[in-house]
Write a protein that holds these residues in place. Structure first.
Motif, PDB file in Angstrom:
ATOM      1  N   ILE A  18       0.764  -1.189  -0.221  1.00 53.27           N
ATOM      2  CA  ILE A  18      -0.502   0.307   0.273  1.00 53.27           C
ATOM      3  C   ILE A  18       1.564   1.067   0.029  1.00 53.27           C
ATOM      4  N   GLN A  19       0.458   2.669  -0.668  1.00 51.63           N
ATOM      5  CA  GLN A  19       1.124   3.795  -0.432  1.00 51.63           C
ATOM      6  C   GLN A  19       0.020   4.694   0.051  1.00 51.63           C
TER       7      GLN A  19
ATOM      8  N   LEU B  29      -2.451   1.000  -7.474  1.00 51.95           N
ATOM      9  CA  LEU B  29      -1.842   1.645  -6.468  1.00 51.95           C
ATOM     10  C   LEU B  29      -1.413   3.561  -6.641  1.00 51.95           C
ATOM     11  N   VAL B  30      -1.133   3.098  -8.397  1.00 50.84           N
ATOM     12  CA  VAL B  30      -0.095   4.627  -8.820  1.00 50.84           C
ATOM     13  C   VAL B  30      -0.776   5.308  -9.414  1.00 50.84           C
ATOM     14  N   ASP B  31      -2.633   4.665  -9.059  1.00 46.59           N
ATOM     15  CA  ASP B  31      -3.094   5.555  -9.916  1.00 46.59           C
ATOM     16  C   ASP B  31      -4.085   6.345  -8.974  1.00 46.59           C
ATOM     17  N   GLY B  32      -3.383   5.626  -7.769  1.00 44.83           N
ATOM     18  CA  GLY B  32      -4.165   6.281  -5.845  1.00 44.83           C
ATOM     19  C   GLY B  32      -2.766   7.278  -5.427  1.00 44.83           C
ATOM     20  N   GLN B  33      -1.779   6.884  -5.387  1.00 46.36           N
ATOM     21  CA  GLN B  33      -0.342   7.493  -5.644  1.00 46.36           C
ATOM     22  C   GLN B  33      -0.868   9.632  -6.598  1.00 46.36           C
TER      23      GLN B  33
ATOM     24  N   TYR C 283       6.790   4.428   2.769  1.00 45.82           N
ATOM     25  CA  TYR C 283       6.945   3.765   1.304  1.00 45.82           C
ATOM     26  C   TYR C 283       8.583   3.085   1.304  1.00 45.82           C
ATOM     27  N   VAL C 284       9.403   4.372   0.853  1.00 43.79           N
ATOM     28  CA  VAL C 284      10.708   4.376   0.946  1.00 43.79           C
ATOM     29  C   VAL C 284      11.622   3.263   1.977  1.00 43.79           C
TER      30      VAL C 284
END
Length: 266
Positions: free
Chosen positions: A99-100, A198-202, A161-162
């Protein structure tokens, strides 16, 4: 002439976070190469069942689903045991669940930090801990952790995340050294930006955190880091997965494999 193939017939693979996105693509690729599959992840029950049935029918393999919650160690252990019990062996473990959350460090919610570390890092510890004895008994196994370019470099507003992805890289290296003499390899795939849910959410979160438009996030934040200026495609990750899961990748161990169009080359 080399006789190495990527035929995985008769093998069993567990892929966490595989009901959508990268995980679903990797599961489908492994199934296409003959592996029986344990799917895991969140989503609508009917949609998950449709995915399971379609994958099994198209590839002529057995596909099961286990609903283990990656926040609960006992359920992760049960998922690994389920895969072993169902098929009598467990050859491939793919730790993909993630998750992010994007936010400035001073505003980063404590509960988001805890959840990201638990799902993106600690869940991999528990699944690896459970699967290694099985693989040792078999004398062979492949563990592939889906890390990120953020396992190798950092970006602002993604502290949890990192940190988790850097941790995954350390876990990968450590376990690789421990199991190297048992026919088991442990590697990490480090994708750049793939156009996933997930990227769309980011994109939306990063636009808010930086005070810019979503179009500017894609153009000036995400793809500016990737010299190709293109999102990574699912098939590019699947190809690498099959290499690492097969005998072809037997001497790759404890390594990071960037798939990010040159992002980390500088």
């Amino acid at each position: 002439m080399s006789t190495i193939q990527t035929d995985l017939s008769g093998q069993t693979a567990v892929i966490t976070g595989s009901t959508s996105g990268i995980g679903a693509a990797l599961a489908d690729g492994l199934a296409a190469s003959g592996a029986n599959i344990i799917l895991n992840g969140l989503g609508d029950a009917d949609a998950i069942e449709a995915l399971r049935a379609d994958m099994a029918k198209r590839h002529g393999v057995e596909v099961r689903y286990h609903p283990a919650n990656m926040l609960k160690p006992e359920e992760i252990t049960a998922m690994v045991g389920f895969g072993h019990q169902e098929f009598g062996r467990l050859d491939i473990l793919v730790n993909n669940a993630g998750i992010q959350h994007v936010e400035k460090i001073e505003n980063f919610p404590d509960e988001k930090w805890d959840a990201i570390i638990a799902i993106n890092l600690t869940s991999a510890f528990h699944s690896i801990k459970a699967v290694v004895p099985i693989m040792k008994a078999q004398g062979r196994g492949r563990i592939v952790n889906i890390a990120s370019a953020h396992a190798l470099v950092a970006s602002p507003f993604k502290s949890a995340y990192v940190a988790a992805k850097h941790g995954i890289m350390g876990l990968t290296k450590t376990v690789a050294l421990e199991v190297a003499e048992h026919g088991i390899t442990v590697n990490a795939i480090c994708p750049g930006y793939v156009r996933t849910p997930l990227v769309d959410g980011q994109i939306a979160d990063t636009a808010r955190a930086r005070g810019i438009s979503e179009e500017a996030v894609v153009r000036d934040v995400m793809l500016t880091a990737q010299p190709t200026k293109k999102f990574v495609e699912y098939d590019e990750l699947v190809g690498l997965m099959l290499y690492l899961a097969s005998d072809a990748g037997a001497s790759c161990n404890g390594a990071a494999f960037p798939v990010e169009g040159g992002w980390t080359a500088a």
